[in-house]
Design a protein around this motif. Structure first.
Motif, PDB file in Angstrom:
ATOM      1  N   LEU A 528      72.197  15.307  55.762  1.00 45.03           N
ATOM      2  CA  LEU A 528      72.095  15.111  54.320  1.00 45.03           C
ATOM      3  C   LEU A 528      72.579  16.342  53.566  1.00 45.03           C
ATOM      4  O   LEU A 528      73.330  16.235  52.581  1.00 45.03           O
ATOM      5  CB  LEU A 528      70.652  14.784  53.935  1.00 45.03           C
ATOM      6  CG  LEU A 528      70.386  14.590  52.443  1.00 45.03           C
ATOM      7  CD1 LEU A 528      71.167  13.396  51.910  1.00 45.03           C
ATOM      8  CD2 LEU A 528      68.893  14.407  52.177  1.00 45.03           C
ATOM      9  N   ASN A 529      72.175  17.518  54.021  1.00 38.23           N
ATOM     10  CA  ASN A 529      72.607  18.747  53.344  1.00 38.23           C
ATOM     11  C   ASN A 529      74.120  18.909  53.416  1.00 38.23           C
ATOM     12  O   ASN A 529      74.763  19.328  52.450  1.00 38.23           O
ATOM     13  CB  ASN A 529      71.920  19.953  53.986  1.00 38.23           C
ATOM     14  CG  ASN A 529      70.451  20.057  53.601  1.00 38.23           C
ATOM     15  OD1 ASN A 529      70.039  19.530  52.579  1.00 38.23           O
ATOM     16  ND2 ASN A 529      69.664  20.711  54.435  1.00 38.23           N
ATOM     17  N   PHE A 532      75.789  16.060  51.141  1.00 36.04           N
ATOM     18  CA  PHE A 532      75.597  16.323  49.718  1.00 36.04           C
ATOM     19  C   PHE A 532      76.464  17.493  49.253  1.00 36.04           C
ATOM     20  O   PHE A 532      77.076  17.443  48.181  1.00 36.04           O
ATOM     21  CB  PHE A 532      74.127  16.608  49.426  1.00 36.04           C
ATOM     22  CG  PHE A 532      73.861  16.922  47.978  1.00 36.04           C
ATOM     23  CD1 PHE A 532      73.881  15.908  47.031  1.00 36.04           C
ATOM     24  CD2 PHE A 532      73.639  18.225  47.556  1.00 36.04           C
ATOM     25  CE1 PHE A 532      73.654  16.190  45.690  1.00 36.04           C
ATOM     26  CE2 PHE A 532      73.418  18.514  46.227  1.00 36.04           C
ATOM     27  CZ  PHE A 532      73.428  17.499  45.286  1.00 36.04           C
ATOM     28  N   THR A 533      76.531  18.538  50.063  1.00 38.14           N
ATOM     29  CA  THR A 533      77.342  19.702  49.688  1.00 38.14           C
ATOM     30  C   THR A 533      78.806  19.313  49.529  1.00 38.14           C
ATOM     31  O   THR A 533      79.480  19.747  48.589  1.00 38.14           O
ATOM     32  CB  THR A 533      77.212  20.802  50.759  1.00 38.14           C
ATOM     33  OG1 THR A 533      75.836  21.205  50.852  1.00 38.14           O
ATOM     34  CG2 THR A 533      78.057  22.011  50.401  1.00 38.14           C
ATOM     35  N   TYR A 535      80.060  16.233  48.922  1.00 38.91           N
ATOM     36  CA  TYR A 535      80.259  15.327  47.790  1.00 38.91           C
ATOM     37  C   TYR A 535      80.086  16.044  46.457  1.00 38.91           C
ATOM     38  O   TYR A 535      80.719  15.694  45.470  1.00 38.91           O
ATOM     39  CB  TYR A 535      79.271  14.159  47.853  1.00 38.91           C
ATOM     40  CG  TYR A 535      79.640  13.104  48.866  1.00 38.91           C
ATOM     41  CD1 TYR A 535      80.802  12.355  48.727  1.00 38.91           C
ATOM     42  CD2 TYR A 535      78.830  12.858  49.967  1.00 38.91           C
ATOM     43  CE1 TYR A 535      81.142  11.390  49.657  1.00 38.91           C
ATOM     44  CE2 TYR A 535      79.161  11.896  50.901  1.00 38.91           C
ATOM     45  CZ  TYR A 535      80.316  11.164  50.743  1.00 38.91           C
ATOM     46  OH  TYR A 535      80.659  10.225  51.669  1.00 38.91           O
ATOM     47  N   TRP A 536      79.227  17.043  46.437  1.00 37.56           N
ATOM     48  CA  TRP A 536      78.855  17.694  45.192  1.00 37.56           C
ATOM     49  C   TRP A 536      79.870  18.731  44.745  1.00 37.56           C
ATOM     50  O   TRP A 536      79.824  19.186  43.599  1.00 37.56           O
ATOM     51  CB  TRP A 536      77.469  18.324  45.352  1.00 37.56           C
ATOM     52  CG  TRP A 536      76.844  18.786  44.075  1.00 37.56           C
ATOM     53  CD1 TRP A 536      76.534  20.061  43.719  1.00 37.56           C
ATOM     54  CD2 TRP A 536      76.448  17.970  42.971  1.00 37.56           C
ATOM     55  NE1 TRP A 536      75.965  20.089  42.475  1.00 37.56           N
ATOM     56  CE2 TRP A 536      75.905  18.807  41.976  1.00 37.56           C
ATOM     57  CE3 TRP A 536      76.511  16.605  42.725  1.00 37.56           C
ATOM     58  CZ2 TRP A 536      75.424  18.333  40.771  1.00 37.56           C
ATOM     59  CZ3 TRP A 536      76.030  16.124  41.521  1.00 37.56           C
ATOM     60  CH2 TRP A 536      75.504  16.982  40.561  1.00 37.56           C
ATOM     61  N   ARG A 559      83.032  14.655  56.191  1.00 37.77           N
ATOM     62  CA  ARG A 559      82.085  14.003  55.282  1.00 37.77           C
ATOM     63  C   ARG A 559      81.879  12.531  55.653  1.00 37.77           C
ATOM     64  O   ARG A 559      80.755  12.025  55.615  1.00 37.77           O
ATOM     65  CB  ARG A 559      82.607  14.124  53.851  1.00 37.77           C
ATOM     66  CG  ARG A 559      81.648  13.658  52.784  1.00 37.77           C
ATOM     67  CD  ARG A 559      82.198  13.964  51.403  1.00 37.77           C
ATOM     68  NE  ARG A 559      83.416  13.214  51.121  1.00 37.77           N
ATOM     69  CZ  ARG A 559      84.155  13.382  50.029  1.00 37.77           C
ATOM     70  NH1 ARG A 559      83.809  14.286  49.136  1.00 37.77           N
ATOM     71  NH2 ARG A 559      85.231  12.653  49.823  1.00 37.77           N
ATOM     72  N   THR A 563      78.417  10.951  56.869  1.00 36.74           N
ATOM     73  CA  THR A 563      77.861   9.918  56.005  1.00 36.74           C
ATOM     74  C   THR A 563      77.535   8.651  56.785  1.00 36.74           C
ATOM     75  O   THR A 563      76.476   8.032  56.577  1.00 36.74           O
ATOM     76  CB  THR A 563      78.847   9.592  54.866  1.00 36.74           C
ATOM     77  OG1 THR A 563      79.069  10.771  54.081  1.00 36.74           O
ATOM     78  CG2 THR A 563      78.300   8.499  53.967  1.00 36.74           C
ATOM     79  N   VAL A 586      67.410  15.075  47.058  1.00 40.98           N
ATOM     80  CA  VAL A 586      67.938  16.427  46.787  1.00 40.98           C
ATOM     81  C   VAL A 586      67.529  16.845  45.381  1.00 40.98           C
ATOM     82  O   VAL A 586      68.246  17.603  44.725  1.00 40.98           O
ATOM     83  CB  VAL A 586      69.475  16.461  46.943  1.00 40.98           C
ATOM     84  CG1 VAL A 586      69.879  16.231  48.376  1.00 40.98           C
ATOM     85  CG2 VAL A 586      70.132  15.435  46.012  1.00 40.98           C
ATOM     86  N   ARG A 626      79.502  13.163  41.119  1.00 42.68           N
ATOM     87  CA  ARG A 626      78.221  12.483  40.978  1.00 42.68           C
ATOM     88  C   ARG A 626      78.306  11.033  41.413  1.00 42.68           C
ATOM     89  O   ARG A 626      77.417  10.518  42.099  1.00 42.68           O
ATOM     90  CB  ARG A 626      77.741  12.597  39.531  1.00 42.68           C
ATOM     91  CG  ARG A 626      77.356  14.027  39.162  1.00 42.68           C
ATOM     92  CD  ARG A 626      77.391  14.302  37.684  1.00 42.68           C
ATOM     93  NE  ARG A 626      77.249  15.741  37.428  1.00 42.68           N
ATOM     94  CZ  ARG A 626      78.254  16.602  37.456  1.00 42.68           C
ATOM     95  NH1 ARG A 626      79.480  16.189  37.709  1.00 42.68           N
ATOM     96  NH2 ARG A 626      78.044  17.886  37.230  1.00 42.68           N
ATOM     97  N   VAL A 629      78.309  10.893  45.159  1.00 43.45           N
ATOM     98  CA  VAL A 629      76.950  10.906  45.727  1.00 43.45           C
ATOM     99  C   VAL A 629      76.326   9.522  45.601  1.00 43.45           C
ATOM    100  O   VAL A 629      75.770   8.982  46.564  1.00 43.45           O
ATOM    101  CB  VAL A 629      76.076  11.958  45.014  1.00 43.45           C
ATOM    102  CG1 VAL A 629      74.620  11.820  45.440  1.00 43.45           C
ATOM    103  CG2 VAL A 629      76.576  13.356  45.319  1.00 43.45           C
ATOM    104  N   ALA A 636      69.963   9.934  48.200  1.00 39.97           N
ATOM    105  CA  ALA A 636      69.659  11.331  47.858  1.00 39.97           C
ATOM    106  C   ALA A 636      69.119  11.450  46.435  1.00 39.97           C
ATOM    107  O   ALA A 636      68.560  12.488  46.067  1.00 39.97           O
ATOM    108  CB  ALA A 636      70.907  12.196  48.021  1.00 39.97           C
TER     109      ALA A 636
END
Length: 1023
Positions: A528-529, A532-533, A535-536, A559, A563, A586, A626, A629, A636
């Motif tokens: 997940l970390n 998310f990193t 995608y973010w 990714r 995922t 998150v 966004r 995500v 998340a």
């Protein structure tokens, strides 16, 4: 003698007597310049003439000298004078042929190597060997090439028992070193390539093969020269295409036995240098090394030392990492590949789901990314090379590698990197490799990867999630990514009973999850970390184009792998939670309010051409971090936040379309008969813009319009009646499983055009419900909901809710300890329709492909896939087509199966009485302090949850409360007085969520009448 070219130098004299006009200053300058240029041209001509004459005299003299030297050579072919003359004459094929024919005998060749002329002979023999090498490289099929090669063989590997005795090794080293400086291996490569592949009987070929390994015997394995020879052998000889096919059997055996595979360990530091060698500049040369290594190395696996095996795997991995995707399985020239995953063009397509390739579900309606350039097609491969490469993912080869690695645990990381690179460069064989490893390691490899490499990995830690792209983490990526691939594949055929089992709850031999639930919790948090990193990141260009150190992947590929595994684990947790509260969120890393505002703004900025296919998840992630995500790892973000975003998306869509639900003008008016709600709705709403307000008028049994104005409640009544009809399983469009969850009927008549039109209509109607926020009291099967979202992965456990008997049979097959071939299964599935049974192939010619231990997981997956997806493919596509007219794909992908069901029918949670009371409206004589109302709430407060749900169904037609509370119920829950007759039962107008409650004075009477009404369904009132 310098010729006189003319009288250009004589001064011009005017004898005419007439005076010439005075030249201008410019004319004088031009004349001077012209005379200067003329003199320069004359000088150059004279110098050129001198050079030509000198050259001609030199040529004549050289011919005379060479002729004299050849005469001397003929008179002393075996002597030192003859050898000296040979070197001075140079590349004269006649002289070389005469000398090599005389020197074929080793005694004659080395006669001068130990006498008084030893020093001169050594200098001359080096140069002569190079002349012979050049001659062979230019004409390996000439009559004298064989003699040349025999002499070279004596020189590079002289017999220690011959004339030279103990000096033979030193001489071999000296001559080998000289030839290495003069491109020995490049010449040998050119010679071998010049011989046609079919000409295995060429007399020069065995000698050439022998020379390729002779230099290795001249040096010890610890010397730099040996290392150089080994490096050159790989860059020049093993890059020759179809090398094993070129060699006669005896030479093939000799080359294989003399190939120094046991010394590969010394090559490890030079592998980057080898890969960047100009000889390996093309994908074809790298593929040739891979194919040739696979031809010669596997028989040595059982005996290779750890260092050699480790270097061998490292070399193969590095070679494949340097290849374009699909290079090992390119399409055959002139044909169209039947397997999309084996086509090079697929590398450019967006494949963000592993749903069925023929389906147009949300995961498959992706288009070629406009942000990533198409890759160049890989080189066409010879069928013989392709056949040899096909042994790499073969079961026997993979097992041999696993066995060799188990003997040398230090090679496991290199083996994992090899498996990862193989699946990356050859995606068409990835599932086969993964399935084989799942079967033959029984979950052991998953445990070893997690506990040996991933658990302590610095990647994805909570305290440092942003340092993923640090090059120092290069060695940590292969085990994590391969574990993600392998565990995702394992989950495809792992039932929930196996998933939630553990060593403490099952027998030692019983199948169980290779990872404990605690390990899965930690592993999923790492994933997940990482996801998310990635995608973010605001800089999505780097994610799309930046490469991962040491891995043949872009960050975008990392990714996607992470995922997929993350989604699969989360799906299990959604069905039966095992992670702690807040595990998937998150929230601590972002501000939710600003996230919602930014997501809504970014969605508004994405303009999509009308009529184009929905944007893929990959494209969405590129355009909006966004939304990336929300479309890929929506879990998340808290569910309530996502619902709020969804509602905002709908509002923005209404605004952009100029839709005003409160405006009375501009509505679509539709009249429906009370007895034919579904059919009239189907006929009259075809082509209507369902995003605009629809005004419904009911026609009674006498053909008259019912009085009243549709302020929204009448449409809700129409919609409720419509759903009751279209989802009635007796109509034949839908079937229900044991949990009364609906899914499309797989029967053939459900695929007829009329039935498909109904599915499309139902999709539009349900889309309208989600768009308007109308709750529908209908439940869909989880596997069908998954298809809405493009997340159908044919989980074996999904089959349990559809066909329990088939599920148990596949579970038995999966864990069968005997020989599966004894069960006489093949790759077909039986389908019964109208009392007749027909057999359908799951793969081409499936009736002739037996189910074996190696392919049984593939069989299980294909059977599940057929029952869960292919049988209802056309029905689902029609349904989705209608649904997507109303709901943007990006919006749906923010939710999983369970959450979509909540969006449709409300949350299956206890009825919050305080929230309901707070958002209840009153009419007639009632207000919140009126005696009957106070009594009513006291009675409802004493109800259990089942009774409260029954009341909710009675008034609103849906037993589940809205997700975000009763403030979202449109219109609000309402109570109106229904007179003083206490013998009457309460009634309800579900179209406007209105309870009509008589003014009961006694609490017991109110309780009795209310319970009778809500359980008997009495008192339904359309007024």
């Amino acid at each position: 003698m310098i010729p006189i070219w003319g009288d250009e130098r004589r001064r011009p004299i005017n004898l005419g007597g007439a005076a010439s006009p005075a030249p201008s200053h410019a004319a004088i300058l031009d004349q001077a310049k012209a005379r200067r240029q003329e003199r320069e041209d004359n000088r150059r001509r004279e110098e050129s003439a001198v050079r030509v004459q000198a050259w001609w005299r030199g040529v004549k003299e050289t011919k005379l000298v060479k002729a004299e030297m050849k005469r001397v050579f003929v008179g002393d072919v075996e002597g030192i004078r003859g050898l000296r003359c040979l070197v001075l004459v140079g590349r004269d094929e006649e002289v070389l042929a005469m000398w090599s024919a005389a020197m074929v005998d080793e005694q004659t060749l080395f006669r001068l190597a130990t006498g008084p002329d030893q020093a001169s002979w050594l200098v001359l023999i080096r140069q002569t060997s190079f002349l012979l090498l050049q001659s062979v490289a230019d004409s390996p099929k000439s009559p004298y090439a064989t003699a040349h090669l025999k002499v070279l063989k004596h020189l590079l590997a002289p017999s220690t028992g011959g004339v030279l005795g103990a000096e033979a090794p030193a001489l071999a080293q000296d001559i080998t070193t000289y030839l290495l400086k003069h491109d020995l291996y490049a010449h040998l490569e050119r010679a071998i390539r010049s011989i046609p592949i079919e000409a295995k009987s060429a007399p020069a070929l065995p000698l050439l093969v022998s020379l390729t390994t002779s230099p290795l015997s001249a040096f010890t394995s610890t010397t730099a020269s040996y290392h150089q020879c080994l490096l050159l052998l790989f860059t020049h000889i093993l890059t020759i295409p179809l090398l094993p096919n070129r060699l006669p059997l005896a030479s093939l055996t000799e080359f294989s036995s003399r190939l120094p595979l046991f010394s590969l360990g010394i090559l490890a530091p030079s592998i980057p240098l080898l890969i960047n060698n100009p000889s390996l500049s093309t994908p074809g040369s790298k593929i040739n090394i891979v194919a040739n290594l696979i031809a010669f190395t596997p028989p040595r696996y059982p005996t290779l030392p750890a260092a050699a095996l480790d270097t061998y795997l490292y070399l193969l991995t590095t070679l494949m990492n340097a290849l374009p995707i699909n290079s090992l399985d390119p399409p055959v020239p002139g044909t169209k590949s039947s397997n999309p995953s084996s086509s090079w063009a697929t590398a450019a397509a967006d494949d963000d789901s592993d749903s069925e390739t023929e389906s147009h579900s949300l995961a498959r309606v992706s288009i070629v990314s406009s942000f990533t350039p198409k890759p160049s097609p890989p080189p066409a491969l010879d069928p013989r090379t392709q056949k040899r490469l096909s042994t790499i993912p073969d079961v026997k080869h993979l097992n041999a590698l696993l066995s060799a690695s188990h003997r040398h645990p230090s090679t496991q990381l290199s083996l994992v990197s090899f498996f990862l690179s193989l699946g990356t460069v050859w995606p068409a064989r990835r599932e086969r490799v993964l399935s084989t490893l799942v079967v033959y390691t029984g979950g052991g490899l998953v445990r070893e990867l997690y506990r040996g490499f991933v658990r302590a990995s610095p990647l994805g830690r909570d305290d440092n999630p942003g340092s993923l792209m640090d090059p120092s983490y290069a060695s940590s990526w292969p085990p994590l990514l391969f574990l993600a691939d392998l565990y995702t594949q394992s989950l495809l055929t792992m039932g929930d009973d196996e998933f939630f089992s553990s060593a403490s709850t099952t027998a030692p031999t019983a199948p169980r999850n290779p990872l404990t639930l605690d390990e899965l919790t930690a592993f999923s948090r790492k994933l997940l970390n990482i996801a998310f990193t990635l995608y973010w990141r605001e800089d999505q260009t780097n994610v799309q184009e930046g490469g991962v150190p040491g891995v043949n992947l872009k960050w975008e590929g990392v990714r996607e792998k992470v995922t997929k595994c993350l989604q699969a684990i989360h799906a299990r947790d959604s069905r039966k939670p095992f992670t702690p509260p807040g595990h998937w969120l998150v929230s601590s890393q972002i501000d939710m309010q600003s996230f919602v505002e930014a997501a809504v703004f970014e969605e508004q900025q994405i303009e999509q051409p009308t009529g184009s296919r929905p944007l893929s998840k990959r494209q969405v992630a590129y355009m909006s971090p966004r939304l990336g995500v929300l479309n890929n790892i929506p879990f998340a973000i808290p569910f309530e936040v996502r619902v709020s975003i969804f509602r905002n998306f709908v509002v923005n869509d209404m605004v952009s379309r100029g839709v005003d639900r409160h405006r009375r003008t501009g509505r679509t008016r539709v009249s429906v008969r009370r007895g034919s709600v579904a059919q009239d709705g189907f006929d009259k709403l075809e082509g209507a813009d369902l995003k605009a307000p629809i005004e419904i008028t009911f026609i009674d049994q006498f053909g008259q319009e019912e009085a009243g104005i549709d302020g929204g409640g009448v449409f809700k009544e129409f919609f409720t009646s419509l759903c009751k009809e279209v989802f009635d399983t007796d109509r034949g469009l839908w079937l229900a499983n044991k949990k009364n969850e609906l899914y499309p009927n797989p029967h053939a008549y459900a695929t007829e055009q009329h039935s498909l039109s109904w599915y499309r209509f139902i999709g539009r109607i349900l889309g309208k419900a989600m768009y308007e926020g109308i709750l529908v009291d209908v439940a869909f099967a989880g596997f069908f909901l998954a298809k809405w979202l493009g997340k159908q992965k044919s989980f074996l456990d999904d089959l349990a809710s559809l066909d329990p008997d088939l599920y148990q049979g596949l579970i038995f097959l999966k864990h069968y300890t005997g020989n599966p071939e004894d069960l006489s299964l093949n790759f077909t599935v039986a389908v019964e329709e109208f009392g007749l049974t027909k057999t359908i192939d799951l793969i081409p010619d499936g009736s002739n492909v037996a189910v074996t231990r190696e392919n049984r997981l593939q069989y299980i997956q294909l059977v599940s896939h057929y029952r869960l997806s292919k049988q209802i493919k056309q029905q689902s596509e029609a349904f989705f087509e209608g649904l997507l007219e109303m709901i943007d794909t990006k919006w749906l992908r923010m939710f999983n199966q369970q959450e979509v069901q909540i969006l449709l029918g409300g949350v299956n949670s206890p009825v919050d009485l305080e929230d309901l009371r707070k958002h209840t409206n009153y009419g007639g004589l009632y207000d919140d302090k009126e005696e009957t109302i106070t009594t009513f709430w006291n009675v409802v407060d004493s109800f259990d949850q089942e009774q409260r749900r029954a009341l909710l169904r009675f008034v609103t037609s849906c037993s589940r409360p809205p997700l975000l509370g009763f403030k979202e119920l449109v219109p609000n829950f309402a109570i109106r007085d229904a007179g003083q007759d206490e013998q009457r039962l309460p009634t309800a107008s579900t179209c406007v969520n209105l309870l009509k409650l008589p003014r009961y004075k006694n609490e017991d009477v109110l309780r009795e009448k209310l319970l009778q009404a809500i359980h008997a369904g009495a008192g339904f009132d359309l007024s």
